[in-house]
Scaffold this motif. Structure first.
Motif, PDB file in Angstrom:
ATOM      1  N   TYR A  30     -49.134 -24.319-117.365  1.00 35.16           N
ATOM      2  CA  TYR A  30     -49.373 -25.663-117.907  1.00 35.16           C
ATOM      3  C   TYR A  30     -49.943 -26.577-116.825  1.00 35.16           C
ATOM      4  CZ  TYR A  30     -46.427 -24.418-121.964  1.00 35.16           C
ATOM      5  OH  TYR A  30     -45.896 -23.832-123.073  1.00 35.16           O
ATOM      6  N   GLU A  31     -49.400 -26.450-115.631  1.00 33.49           N
ATOM      7  CA  GLU A  31     -49.894 -27.293-114.543  1.00 33.49           C
ATOM      8  C   GLU A  31     -51.331 -26.922-114.185  1.00 33.49           C
ATOM      9  OE1 GLU A  31     -48.556 -28.911-110.145  1.00 33.49           O
ATOM     10  OE2 GLU A  31     -47.246 -27.507-111.205  1.00 33.49           O
ATOM     11  N   SER A  32     -51.633 -25.635-114.153  1.00 32.40           N
ATOM     12  CA  SER A  32     -52.997 -25.210-113.821  1.00 32.40           C
ATOM     13  C   SER A  32     -54.002 -25.679-114.869  1.00 32.40           C
ATOM     14  CB  SER A  32     -53.076 -23.689-113.664  1.00 32.40           C
ATOM     15  OG  SER A  32     -53.014 -23.043-114.927  1.00 32.40           O
ATOM     16  N   LYS A  33     -53.545 -25.902-116.099  1.00 31.18           N
ATOM     17  CA  LYS A  33     -54.413 -26.363-117.182  1.00 31.18           C
ATOM     18  C   LYS A  33     -54.420 -27.880-117.315  1.00 31.18           C
ATOM     19  CE  LYS A  33     -55.769 -22.350-118.401  1.00 31.18           C
ATOM     20  NZ  LYS A  33     -57.129 -21.942-118.108  1.00 31.18           N
ATOM     21  N   GLY A  34     -53.697 -28.568-116.439  1.00 28.37           N
ATOM     22  CA  GLY A  34     -53.697 -30.027-116.460  1.00 28.37           C
ATOM     23  C   GLY A  34     -52.813 -30.642-117.530  1.00 28.37           C
TER      24      GLY A  34
END
Length: 166
Positions: A30-34
């Protein structure tokens, strides 16, 4: 479920995973996808603000109803970073998806109501398949499995004619 004292304003990835029910790997994704964000400590550990709990819950709920991650990210970008989103914030975001969800519900109801017929026809009988050929839109022009040939040539199809059956 572990309780996090109110005085703690940031959560470790493990605490966020335990409270949200999402796997640590999902949170990293989720963090890598913003979709969520963290700050890094001097030891390079992630720290999430408490509002990440609601954001993760929102992401997971939206995913369950089939909202694409890009659409979720776009919606989350409209939320305030400096405070936990309110009920009104969430209502505003979810309202934008209402018509899309209503259309999906309509399609799923049609699939449910005609699933036996769809499986038995194998999508080859376009003059009778209510999912691939609603209201016999192709019956006036063709019979049989010509829809696939039309798709390959790029011919236009009636609304709702493609991609709804199996």
């Amino acid at each position: 479920m572990p309780q996090i004292p109110e005085k703690i304003h940031e959560l470790t990835v493990g605490q966020l995973a335990a409270r949200s029910g999402a796997a640590v790997s999902a949170l990293h994704f989720y963090e890598s996808k913003g979709l969520i964000s963290s700050r890094r400590t001097t030891g390079n550990q992630r720290r999430y603000s408490r509002d990440a709990l609601r954001r993760v819950a929102f992401v997971r709920a939206a995913q369950r109803v089939g909202i694409p991650l890009a659409t979720i990210r776009e919606a989350l970008s409209e939320l305030p970073e400096e405070r936990t989103p309110t009920r009104e914030d969430w209502a505003r975001l979810s309202e934008a998806w209402r018509s899309e969800l209503d259309e999906r519900i309509k399609q799923l109801n049609r699939l449910r109501d005609h699933l036996t017929d769809c499986i038995s026809c194998g999508c080859l009988s376009l003059d009778t398949c209510v999912l691939s050929n609603p209201d016999d839109a192709f019956g006036d022009r063709h019979t049989g499995s010509r829809l696939l040939v039309q798709q390959q040539r790029g011919e236009r199809q009636p609304k709702g004619a493609a991609g709804e059956c199996g």
